[in-house]
Design a protein around this motif. Structure first.
Motif, PDB file in Angstrom:
ATOM      1  N   ALA A  13       0.854  -1.194   0.017  1.00  0.00           N
ATOM      2  CA  ALA A  13       0.138   0.103   0.011  1.00  0.00           C
ATOM      3  C   ALA A  13       0.941   1.198   0.011  1.00  0.00           C
ATOM      4  O   ALA A  13       0.428   2.380   0.095  1.00  0.00           O
ATOM      5  CB  ALA A  13      -0.970   0.012   1.170  1.00  0.00           C
ATOM      6  N   LEU A  15       3.193   4.263  -1.349  1.00  0.00           N
ATOM      7  CA  LEU A  15       3.155   5.383  -2.437  1.00  0.00           C
ATOM      8  C   LEU A  15       4.017   4.880  -3.795  1.00  0.00           C
ATOM      9  O   LEU A  15       3.823   5.566  -4.973  1.00  0.00           O
ATOM     10  CB  LEU A  15       3.242   6.667  -2.110  1.00  0.00           C
ATOM     11  CG  LEU A  15       1.887   7.068  -0.872  1.00  0.00           C
ATOM     12  CD1 LEU A  15       2.198   8.343  -0.425  1.00  0.00           C
ATOM     13  CD2 LEU A  15       0.614   6.739  -1.669  1.00  0.00           C
ATOM     14  N   GLU A  29       4.111  -3.119  -7.127  1.00  0.00           N
ATOM     15  CA  GLU A  29       4.015  -4.239  -7.028  1.00  0.00           C
ATOM     16  C   GLU A  29       3.526  -4.942  -8.196  1.00  0.00           C
ATOM     17  O   GLU A  29       3.935  -6.377  -8.469  1.00  0.00           O
ATOM     18  CB  GLU A  29       3.085  -4.768  -5.837  1.00  0.00           C
ATOM     19  CG  GLU A  29       3.819  -4.323  -4.376  1.00  0.00           C
ATOM     20  CD  GLU A  29       3.461  -2.904  -4.160  1.00  0.00           C
ATOM     21  OE1 GLU A  29       2.929  -2.354  -4.723  1.00  0.00           O
ATOM     22  OE2 GLU A  29       4.169  -2.648  -3.325  1.00  0.00           O
ATOM     23  N   ALA A 108      -1.208   5.569   3.721  1.00  0.00           N
ATOM     24  CA  ALA A 108       0.063   5.088   3.818  1.00  0.00           C
ATOM     25  C   ALA A 108       0.751   5.572   4.998  1.00  0.00           C
ATOM     26  O   ALA A 108       1.494   6.477   4.888  1.00  0.00           O
ATOM     27  CB  ALA A 108       0.857   5.421   2.631  1.00  0.00           C
ATOM     28  N   ALA A 114       1.005  -0.822   8.003  1.00  0.00           N
ATOM     29  CA  ALA A 114       0.610  -1.828   7.185  1.00  0.00           C
ATOM     30  C   ALA A 114       0.450  -3.282   7.671  1.00  0.00           C
ATOM     31  O   ALA A 114      -0.727  -3.884   7.522  1.00  0.00           O
ATOM     32  CB  ALA A 114       1.328  -1.804   5.788  1.00  0.00           C
TER      33      ALA A 114
HETATM   34  P1  UTP Z   1       8.776   1.585   0.838  1.00  0.00           P
HETATM   35  O1  UTP Z   1       9.759   2.056   1.861  1.00  0.00           O
HETATM   36  O2  UTP Z   1       9.462   1.027  -0.493  1.00  0.00           O
HETATM   37  O3  UTP Z   1       7.738   2.728   0.499  1.00  0.00           O
HETATM   38  O4  UTP Z   1       8.038   0.644   1.439  1.00  0.00           O
HETATM   39  P2  UTP Z   1       6.956   2.960  -0.804  1.00  0.00           P
HETATM   40  O5  UTP Z   1       5.774   4.166  -0.441  1.00  0.00           O
HETATM   41  O6  UTP Z   1       6.346   1.632  -1.249  1.00  0.00           O
HETATM   42  O7  UTP Z   1       7.933   3.557  -2.021  1.00  0.00           O
HETATM   43  P3  UTP Z   1       8.860   4.732  -2.059  1.00  0.00           P
HETATM   44  O8  UTP Z   1      10.072   4.848  -1.144  1.00  0.00           O
HETATM   45  O9  UTP Z   1       7.653   6.032  -1.903  1.00  0.00           O
HETATM   46  O10 UTP Z   1       9.284   4.594  -3.814  1.00  0.00           O
HETATM   47  C1  UTP Z   1       8.305  -0.934   1.918  1.00  0.00           C
HETATM   48  C2  UTP Z   1       7.022  -1.533   1.635  1.00  0.00           C
HETATM   49  O11 UTP Z   1       6.116  -1.163   2.529  1.00  0.00           O
HETATM   50  C3  UTP Z   1       4.792  -1.027   2.049  1.00  0.00           C
HETATM   51  C4  UTP Z   1       5.118  -0.767   0.507  1.00  0.00           C
HETATM   52  O12 UTP Z   1       4.147  -1.115  -0.464  1.00  0.00           O
HETATM   53  C5  UTP Z   1       6.516  -1.573   0.118  1.00  0.00           C
HETATM   54  O13 UTP Z   1       6.280  -2.944  -0.092  1.00  0.00           O
HETATM   55  N1  UTP Z   1       4.104   0.013   2.527  1.00  0.00           N
HETATM   56  C6  UTP Z   1       4.836   1.360   2.790  1.00  0.00           C
HETATM   57  C7  UTP Z   1       2.743  -0.028   2.891  1.00  0.00           C
HETATM   58  O14 UTP Z   1       2.091  -1.218   2.547  1.00  0.00           O
HETATM   59  N2  UTP Z   1       2.216   1.079   3.625  1.00  0.00           N
HETATM   60  C8  UTP Z   1       2.768   2.093   4.026  1.00  0.00           C
HETATM   61  O15 UTP Z   1       2.182   2.749   4.575  1.00  0.00           O
HETATM   62  C9  UTP Z   1       4.316   2.329   3.639  1.00  0.00           C
END
Ligand code: UTP
Length: 294
Positions: A13, A15, A29, A108, A114
């Motif tokens: 979830a 961004l 993903e 997020a 999450a």
């Molecule tokens: P990331 O640190 O890679 O953040 O999250 P992000 O938002 O996906 O990507 P960037 O950094 O902005 O490019 C690590 C994992 O945690 C999930 C993300 O989907 C990813 O699998 N996540 C992160 C959530 O599900 N929810 C959140 O609020 C934050």
């Protein structure tokens, strides 16, 4: 006896800001590595490690992931009518792959938040967490390597990788004591401290946390008891750090090559490596790369 790890949670979830504009209307993903979405690699790794149930924490773009792991009757009918059996099998494979449940993270608010959203679906049992943008190419699936550690020590296990100092500030970092008598694959540390995205000068080691975890259900109350940390988000690292006060937590340096496919550079490298490995694409792609090497 240790309880069997049956479920894997896929937080999906976030961004995905590092991959804009591709991730504006599509979850990262679902980015394809050669021809398969990132999350499918993670799901296949989980199933190959003995996981039975997949829980995806979704935000925006939920439909694309749900549709991917479901039947597309129109597509299947189309392929069937034209006798395209190999493609039909590929389309059906994703739908039949796993028993998938979904839960929504409406905002997020961080990886810890999450994971907390999966509490009801996980219940009172140990579980895995897989960040599917960490693609790990390994002879033995990394989750399976970690489950071996979990079964031996009956304690949470976090995946670790050695990272050069100049890049350490992008990761969660651990301090730990090597478990000298560990005799499995990889190497094992008993974690003594953890810090999310430290400056290189104050990083407690070069051991970075990578997106695979085996957790126990006490992590949920730990997440409830932390306050927003780095980036104003509820950090899973902070919750695991809180757990350290009441139980041992292990860090496992896995065997395998990891690509940060949520980052453009890492994604490109993974694409090249995975394409080169493919029997159907590799030879021609290699010839192409060689033809343009300077
Ligand atoms: P990331 O640190 O890679 O953040 O999250 P992000 O938002 O996906 O990507 P960037 O950094 O902005 O490019 C690590 C994992 O945690 C999930 C993300 O989907 C990813 O699998 N996540 C992160 C959530 O599900 N929810 C959140 O609020 C934050």
């Amino acid at each position: 006896m240790t309880a069997k790890v049956r479920k894997a949670v896929f937080p999906a979830a976030g961004l995905g800001t590092r991959f804009l504009p591709a991730t504006k209307a599509m979850p990262k993903e679902m980015l394809p590595l050669v021809d398969k979405p990132l999350i499918q690699y993670g799901v296949e790794e989980s199933l190959a490690s003995g996981i039975e149930k997949v829980i995806i924490v979704t935000g925006r773009g939920k439909a694309a992931m749900e549709d991917h792991f479901d039947h597309s009757f129109e597509l299947e009918h189309h392929l069937e009518a034209r006798g395209k059996t190999a493609l039909l099998a590929t389309a059906r494979h994703a739908a039949n792959l796993a028993d998938v449940s979904y839960v929504r993270q409406k905002q997020a608010l961080g990886l810890g938040h999450a994971v907390l959203r999966s509490r009801e679906l996980v219940g009172n049992e140990p579980f895995a967490v897989v960040l599917s943008d960490d693609i790990i190419d390994a002879e033995v699936p990394v989750l399976l390597q970690m489950l071996e550690v979990y079964e031996k020590y009956n304690a949470p296990v976090v995946a670790l990788m050695k990272v050069p100092r100049e890049r350490i500030s992008a990761y969660g970092v651990v301090a730990g004591e090597a478990v000298a008598d560990y005799s499995g694959r990889g190497s094992l540390f008993r974690i003594t401290d953890m810090v999310e995205k430290p400056k290189a000068e104050v990083a407690p080691s070069n051991l970075a946390i990578i997106g695979r975890y085996i957790l126990t259900p006490d992590i949920f109350s730990a997440i409830e008891n932390i306050t927003p940390g780095s980036g104003g988000e509820l950090q899973l690292t902070d919750a695991i750090k809180l757990l350290l006060k009441s139980r041992p937590v292990y860090g496992y340096v896995f065997e395998g090559t990891r690509y940060d496919a949520g980052d453009k550079q890492g994604f490109l490298q993974a694409t090249v490596e995975f394409a080169l490995k493919r029997e159907d694409l590799g030879p021609e792609f290699r010839a192409y790369l060689n033809s343009r090497a300077l």
